[in-house]
Write a protein that holds these residues in place. Structure first.
Motif, PDB file in Angstrom:
ATOM      1  N   LEU A 165       0.851  -1.187   0.000  1.00 35.73           N
ATOM      2  CA  LEU A 165       0.000   0.000   0.000  1.00 35.73           C
ATOM      3  C   LEU A 165       0.887   1.238   0.000  1.00 35.73           C
ATOM      4  O   LEU A 165       1.794   1.361   0.813  1.00 35.73           O
ATOM      5  N   VAL A 174      -4.852   5.904  -1.756  1.00 32.82           N
ATOM      6  CA  VAL A 174      -3.998   4.785  -1.371  1.00 32.82           C
ATOM      7  C   VAL A 174      -3.891   3.881  -2.599  1.00 32.82           C
ATOM      8  O   VAL A 174      -4.902   3.390  -3.116  1.00 32.82           O
ATOM      9  N   TYR A 175      -2.667   3.704  -3.083  1.00 38.88           N
ATOM     10  CA  TYR A 175      -2.418   2.869  -4.255  1.00 38.88           C
ATOM     11  C   TYR A 175      -2.043   1.464  -3.796  1.00 38.88           C
ATOM     12  O   TYR A 175      -1.352   1.290  -2.782  1.00 38.88           O
ATOM     13  N   ARG A 176      -2.465   0.466  -4.576  1.00 38.94           N
ATOM     14  CA  ARG A 176      -2.183  -0.934  -4.242  1.00 38.94           C
ATOM     15  C   ARG A 176      -1.317  -1.555  -5.337  1.00 38.94           C
ATOM     16  O   ARG A 176      -1.634  -1.436  -6.524  1.00 38.94           O
ATOM     17  N   ARG A 192      -6.747   2.773  -7.670  1.00 40.67           N
ATOM     18  CA  ARG A 192      -6.386   3.328  -6.362  1.00 40.67           C
ATOM     19  C   ARG A 192      -7.637   3.527  -5.514  1.00 40.67           C
ATOM     20  O   ARG A 192      -8.753   3.679  -6.024  1.00 40.67           O
ATOM     21  N   ARG A 206      -1.496  -1.313   9.925  1.00 39.99           N
ATOM     22  CA  ARG A 206      -2.219  -2.558   9.707  1.00 39.99           C
ATOM     23  C   ARG A 206      -2.448  -3.252  11.053  1.00 39.99           C
ATOM     24  O   ARG A 206      -1.570  -3.252  11.920  1.00 39.99           O
ATOM     25  N   LEU A 228      -9.510  -4.754   4.822  1.00 40.50           N
ATOM     26  CA  LEU A 228      -8.700  -5.220   3.706  1.00 40.50           C
ATOM     27  C   LEU A 228      -9.125  -6.648   3.383  1.00 40.50           C
ATOM     28  O   LEU A 228      -8.964  -7.557   4.190  1.00 40.50           O
ATOM     29  N   LEU A 234      -9.831  -2.477  -0.433  1.00 41.27           N
ATOM     30  CA  LEU A 234     -10.008  -1.746   0.826  1.00 41.27           C
ATOM     31  C   LEU A 234     -11.429  -1.220   0.891  1.00 41.27           C
ATOM     32  O   LEU A 234     -11.849  -0.475   0.002  1.00 41.27           O
TER      33      LEU A 234
END
Length: 345
Positions: A165, A174-176, A192, A206, A228, A234
């Motif tokens: 993340l 938030v980019y995955r 994202r 987390r 998550l 997300l």
């Protein structure tokens, strides 16, 4: 380890970034009392604002938060001594965060100034090689001063098949990513995740259960709870205020206690450490403790103690954390450290 206790390292800002530090400081930690005894500067390096360790090798990494950003590596010796292993360009400006993937094979860094994420392979001794990828985020948010462009602020690797993340303050996102081990390149895992406009997401924590995570908004003083899922999506559960104090509140670091029962958020401006219980659907504030300074930039949970780095007060404050209530209480006198920005167990 030392006969007097454990060693922690403290990063901070040097003159190149308007700070008063000279590099990375080492300190003995007494596991019983929590007391820190500084050992002095063990690496003279420019603005090592965030630190990380290799999971299996005695290697420490730092971002050098400069216009031409770098990551640097050292082998850790006795008494916290650091022997240089080299530096690499991050390909961007003002890197402010870095992390090692759980398998120890790669290092990733967030370039705040240019809104990008850099990837470096690590060899069998944990030494960084030439950069294998640089992913540049694009976009902006509604705040013309802080969100004029992308500003990557944190990289959080996941265990197992969980995604990496990347938190971006400038694009409210938030980019995955998944990392292709063979090529050392980042592969997007879906679109994202967008926060509410003007959130300015900074850091996330987390939960040990692998399902929950908590994102702090630097610009709107929020904590947003997410679920998550197994496929890396997300889902927002809700939002709460990071502080009950009036006036300017600018959250910085966030962390979940190892037992998963409490969430901690440092609030700059207010000068507090907020404690939330995680017993319900959303975090619920149970206490907000004064840190003794105005600008708690970072903190570390180590055993039953909390170490709060106050960048502007030139100190690290030690707290003992009540394991049952989660509430920390200051112990001893503040430890003088110039412009501290990160405490690394």
């Amino acid at each position: 380890m030392s006969g007097q206790g454990e060693i922690v390292h403290i990063g901070g800002y040097t003159a190149q970034s308007g700070g008063r530090g000279s590099g990375i400081v080492a300190a003995h930690r007494d596991p019983t009392t929590g007391a820190l005894t500084p050992l002095g500067t063990v690496a003279v390096t420019a603005s090592p604002s965030f630190l990380a360790r290799h999971p299996t090798h005695p290697v420490l990494y730092a971002v050098n938060e400069l216009t031409d950003g770098e990551v640097s590596a050292w082998r850790v010796g006795s008494e916290g001594r650091l022997d240089p292993l080299g530096s690499r360009s991050t390909g961007g400006a003002e890197p402010c965060h870095l992390a090692v993937l759980p398998d120890g094979g790669h290092l990733v860094a967030a370039n705040y100034g240019s809104g990008s994420v850099a990837v470096f392979p690590l060899d069998a001794q944990g030494v960084p090689g030439e950069r294998t990828d640089l992913v540049v985020h694009e976009g902006h948010g509604p705040d013309p001063e802080r969100q004029d462009g992308a500003h990557a602020h944190m990289v959080s690797p996941g265990a197992g098949r969980a995604p990496l993340l990347a938190v971006d303050l400038g694009t409210d996102s938030v980019y995955r990513y998944d990392l292709d081990d063979a090529s050392g390149r980042l592969v997007p895992r879906g679109p994202r995740i967008r926060t509410a406009p003007g959130t300015g997401p900074r850091h996330l924590a987390r939960h040990p259960d692998g399902r929950r995570c908590y994102l702090v908004g630097e610009l709107d003083a929020s904590v947003t709870a997410y679920e998550l899922t197994h496929d890396g999506a997300l889902h927002q559960r809700g939002r709460v205020e990071a502080s009950e104090r009036s006036g300017h509140v600018q959250p910085s670091e966030v962390a979940v206690a190892p037992d998963g029962r409490f969430l901690y958020v440092a609030n700059r401006g207010a000068g507090t450490l907020a404690v939330f219980t995680l017993a319900g659907e959303l975090p619920e504030l149970v206490a907000e403790v004064d840190t003794g300074g105005e600008w708690p930039r970072h903190f570390a949970l180590i055993g039953e103690h909390v170490y709060v780095a106050d960048e502007r007060a030139d100190m690290v404050r030690v707290f003992r954390r009540d394991i049952e209530t989660g509430v920390p209480e200051a112990v001893g006198e503040p430890v003088v450290v110039p412009s501290p920005t990160c405490v690394l167990p």
